[in-house]
Design an enzyme around this catalytic site. Structure first.
Site, PDB file in Angstrom:
ATOM      1  N   GLU A  53       0.820  -1.227   0.000  1.00  0.00           N
ATOM      2  CA  GLU A  53       0.000   0.000   0.000  1.00  0.00           C
ATOM      3  C   GLU A  53       0.849   1.270   0.000  1.00  0.00           C
ATOM      4  O   GLU A  53       1.740   1.433   0.837  1.00  0.00           O
ATOM      5  CB  GLU A  53      -0.905   0.005   1.235  1.00  0.00           C
ATOM      6  N   ASN A 179     -10.333  -6.580   8.346  1.00  0.00           N
ATOM      7  CA  ASN A 179      -9.470  -5.519   8.869  1.00  0.00           C
ATOM      8  C   ASN A 179      -9.138  -5.798  10.330  1.00  0.00           C
ATOM      9  O   ASN A 179     -10.025  -5.833  11.187  1.00  0.00           O
ATOM     10  CB  ASN A 179     -10.158  -4.153   8.725  1.00  0.00           C
ATOM     11  N   SER A 210      -4.094  -4.733   7.670  1.00  0.00           N
ATOM     12  CA  SER A 210      -3.632  -3.877   8.772  1.00  0.00           C
ATOM     13  C   SER A 210      -2.832  -4.613   9.846  1.00  0.00           C
ATOM     14  O   SER A 210      -3.147  -5.742  10.220  1.00  0.00           O
ATOM     15  CB  SER A 210      -4.790  -3.158   9.475  1.00  0.00           C
TER      16      SER A 210
HETATM   17  O1  LIG Z   1      -4.144   3.370   9.078  1.00  0.00           O
HETATM   18  C1  LIG Z   1      -4.825   4.141   9.771  1.00  0.00           C
HETATM   19  O2  LIG Z   1      -4.356   4.881  10.643  1.00  0.00           O
HETATM   20  C2  LIG Z   1      -6.303   4.202   9.562  1.00  0.00           C
HETATM   21  C3  LIG Z   1      -7.040   5.020  10.386  1.00  0.00           C
HETATM   22  C4  LIG Z   1      -8.400   5.127  10.193  1.00  0.00           C
HETATM   23  C5  LIG Z   1      -9.024   4.412   9.190  1.00  0.00           C
HETATM   24  C6  LIG Z   1      -8.290   3.593   8.359  1.00  0.00           C
HETATM   25  C7  LIG Z   1      -6.935   3.486   8.538  1.00  0.00           C
HETATM   26  N1  LIG Z   1      -6.183   2.709   7.711  1.00  0.00           N
HETATM   27  C8  LIG Z   1      -6.668   2.195   6.486  1.00  0.00           C
HETATM   28  C9  LIG Z   1      -6.178   0.877   6.177  1.00  0.00           C
HETATM   29  O3  LIG Z   1      -7.002   0.060   5.856  1.00  0.00           O
HETATM   30  C10 LIG Z   1      -4.731   0.566   6.195  1.00  0.00           C
HETATM   31  O4  LIG Z   1      -4.072   1.590   5.524  1.00  0.00           O
HETATM   32  C11 LIG Z   1      -4.344  -0.744   5.553  1.00  0.00           C
HETATM   33  O5  LIG Z   1      -5.111  -1.792   6.021  1.00  0.00           O
HETATM   34  C12 LIG Z   1      -2.864  -1.021   5.850  1.00  0.00           C
HETATM   35  O6  LIG Z   1      -2.664  -1.038   7.238  1.00  0.00           O
HETATM   36  P1  LIG Z   1      -1.220  -0.960   7.880  1.00  0.00           P
HETATM   37  O7  LIG Z   1      -0.392  -2.035   7.243  1.00  0.00           O
HETATM   38  O8  LIG Z   1      -1.442  -1.192   9.327  1.00  0.00           O
HETATM   39  O9  LIG Z   1      -0.683   0.393   7.562  1.00  0.00           O
END
Ligand SMILES: O=C(O)c1ccccc1NCC(=O)[C@H](O)[C@H](O)COP(=O)(O)O
Length: 252
Positions: A53, A179, A210
């Site tokens: 991402e 998620n 995430s």
């Molecule tokens: O990533 C955040 O802080 C966030 C906050 C509020 C709503 C959504 C958020 N993230 C969106 C996502 O779905 C993530 O960017 C994606 O799953 C990747 O997650 P990560 O690997 O933990 O950055």
């Protein structure tokens, strides 16, 4: 229930901004690259199927990654990402539709549009191979799934609870993202994927989203049945290609 009821203040603000944003001026028609096929192909050649991402910032990120999105995309693909995700939300994630457009013109892997889409016309802002629809934040999920497919997009429906998973399946979702981030409190717990994944039918493409930061996290999500891993923050911190290569090489 109002979509913003009981969510973190940052989410209330994200949803308020999403409701203000308009749509495209013409209905799009996309020839999509298959996301499930790209994930399966990565698996076949021994790579952990990572959707890398491009996430310049977020409400839970310290700082910003303001590099050229095309350079970030190339680094993710060089590192072995099976597909890409591009944030197009401008106000809280530093994304833009134009970043997605440039990335999709450059790479040959499928590209997911990551945004908070609430209304049909918001699908028409930019072409992508897949679009994220967040079950919790959409009033007519089945209607938006259909509207996305009519334009050629592959809808990836994001869920965080058993009830949302059931809603996603009833809406006909073929790609479901579980998620691990709780959007009410913004904390992350990888056991969310482990608890919900067994309730999804075999023929659904399951994406763990995430909080995947280490090779052990990646292996854990794969053991729990993830067909793909959506990873942002852990790839954006430091050397993007090297970070991607590390997760792509994680053993089950
Ligand atoms: O990533 C955040 O802080 C966030 C906050 C509020 C709503 C959504 C958020 N993230 C969106 C996502 O779905 C993530 O960017 C994606 O799953 C990747 O997650 P990560 O690997 O933990 O950055």
């Amino acid at each position: 229930m109002n979509a913003s009821e009981g969510v973190a203040p940052a989410i209330e603000s994200i949803l308020a901004a999403a409701d203000e944003r308009g749509g495209g001026d013409r209905r799009l028609s996309v020839a999509a690259r298959s996301l499930p096929a790209a994930l399966a192909a990565a698996e076949e050649d021994g790579r952990v199927p990572v959707i890398g991402e491009i996430k310049p910032t977020s409400p839970t990120t310290d700082g910003r990654r303001d590099d050229d999105p095309v350079a970030l995309a190339e680094a993710l693909v060089d590192g072995g990402a099976a597909a890409l995700s591009v944030l197009t939300e401008p106000d809280h994630f530093g994304g833009s539709p134009d970043a997605l457009r440039q990335v999709r013109e450059t790479v040959s892997v499928p590209v997911l549009r990551k945004d908070f889409i609430r209304r049909e016309e918001q699908l028409d802002v930019v072409e992508a191979d897949a679009v994220l629809l967040i079950a919790q934040f959409v009033d007519d999920l089945a209607g938006l799934v259909t509207a996305a497919r009519e334009r050629g997009f592959q809808p990836l429906v994001e869920v965080h609870s058993r009830a949302e998973l059931d809603d996603a399946l009833s809406a006909g979702a073929g790609i479901v993202g579980i998620n691990n981030r709780d959007l009410a409190r913004l904390d992350v717990d990888l056991s969310t994927f482990e608890e919900l994944a067994p309730h999804a039918p075999e023929d659904v493409t399951l994406v763990a989203e995430s909080g995947i930061a280490s090779e052990e996290d990646a292996a854990r999500m794969r053991r729990a049945g993830a067909d793909g891993l959506l990873v942002g923050s852990a790839l954006m911190a430091g050397d993007v290609a090297a970070n991607t290569e590390r997760l792509v090489g994680a053993e089950r």
